[in-house]
Design a protein around this motif. Sequence first.
Motif, PDB file in Angstrom:
ATOM      1  N   SER A   1       0.569  -1.258  -0.037  1.00 25.04           N
ATOM      2  CA  SER A   1      -0.181  -0.059   0.016  1.00 25.04           C
ATOM      3  C   SER A   1       0.612   1.211   0.037  1.00 25.04           C
ATOM      4  N   LEU A   2       2.248   1.229   0.096  1.00 23.69           N
ATOM      5  CA  LEU A   2       2.952   2.372   0.306  1.00 23.69           C
ATOM      6  C   LEU A   2       3.596   2.741  -1.136  1.00 23.69           C
ATOM      7  N   SER A   3       3.712   4.144  -1.333  1.00 26.56           N
ATOM      8  CA  SER A   3       4.241   4.571  -2.416  1.00 26.56           C
ATOM      9  C   SER A   3       5.666   3.838  -2.926  1.00 26.56           C
ATOM     10  N   LEU A   4       5.941   4.229  -4.032  1.00 28.58           N
ATOM     11  CA  LEU A   4       7.231   3.718  -4.485  1.00 28.58           C
ATOM     12  C   LEU A   4       8.586   4.272  -3.682  1.00 28.58           C
ATOM     13  N   ASP A   5       8.375   5.639  -3.328  1.00 30.80           N
ATOM     14  CA  ASP A   5       9.568   6.207  -2.560  1.00 30.80           C
ATOM     15  C   ASP A   5       9.402   5.651  -1.147  1.00 30.80           C
ATOM     16  N   TYR A   6       8.660   5.350  -0.531  1.00 35.49           N
ATOM     17  CA  TYR A   6       8.353   4.540   0.750  1.00 35.49           C
ATOM     18  C   TYR A   6       8.885   3.254   0.827  1.00 35.49           C
TER      19      TYR A   6
ATOM     20  N   PRO B   1       1.531  -2.766  -6.800  1.00 33.83           N
ATOM     21  CA  PRO B   1       1.306  -2.269  -8.239  1.00 33.83           C
ATOM     22  C   PRO B   1       2.814  -2.649  -9.041  1.00 33.83           C
TER      23      PRO B   1
ATOM     24  N   GLU C   1       4.795  -1.461 -10.924  1.00 37.72           N
ATOM     25  CA  GLU C   1       6.088  -0.658 -10.752  1.00 37.72           C
ATOM     26  C   GLU C   1       6.864  -1.042  -9.352  1.00 37.72           C
ATOM     27  N   SER C   2       6.132  -1.408  -8.311  1.00 36.37           N
ATOM     28  CA  SER C   2       6.702  -1.839  -7.027  1.00 36.37           C
ATOM     29  C   SER C   2       6.970  -3.313  -7.107  1.00 36.37           C
TER      30      SER C   2
END
Length: 211
Positions: free
Chosen positions: A21-26, A95, A97-98
């Motif tokens: 659930s985290l963004s890619l940066d996190y 996702p 990307e992740s």
Amino acid sequence: MSHTVVLLTDQHKQHLSFVASLSLDYLKEFCKISIQFLQQGANDALFSSAAKTLGVEVHQVTSGVEGLSFLFSESSKHLVPEPDFLESLAGIEFPEESRQFLAQVYMEHRHELRRALQELSSQHPQWVDLAWRLQLQSASRLHPLASEPEPTFLLQLRTRNEGTPQDDGPATRTRFLTCDPATLKHVASELEIALAELQSHHTRRVQRYIR
């Protein structure tokens, strides 16, 4: 063609679902923390800082790091190919990307993680048997009137290399040691501290990744 897929428990899937659930940066930060965790151990200050930044509880960060650490460690132990690594994530809504980033991190670090895990789980001698005898010298020709006896312990320690099925044989080693009561008491105290540490939360957490 055979596949080597990491089997995740429901608990690990739950931990990884939080990470998904985290963004890619996190996610990048979590991967960095997880690699560091496997190489150097837990850093509670780092967990607290990440929890504050995300606005979540520390245990959520800890669980997320443990989930990633398990995924990376199990994959590295068996040098899982990248397609199988990605297949291990099936059922967790990362996702794309992740998913690709996780595979990239794994492929970059898998050999060094495997070496680190092997060093942590390196074979050490195992205890087989310990026999002891108390020796007491109350007098001698040089000191026939010695009023204070000097007790010493003679210890016979037998060990064997890990993985050796037999108690006796080439891999079994016997050592003879002597020590005074004060030294033996100190050794016993240090062993009690070590046994207590084995029951600590941090030690049990690390042991899960080096078996």
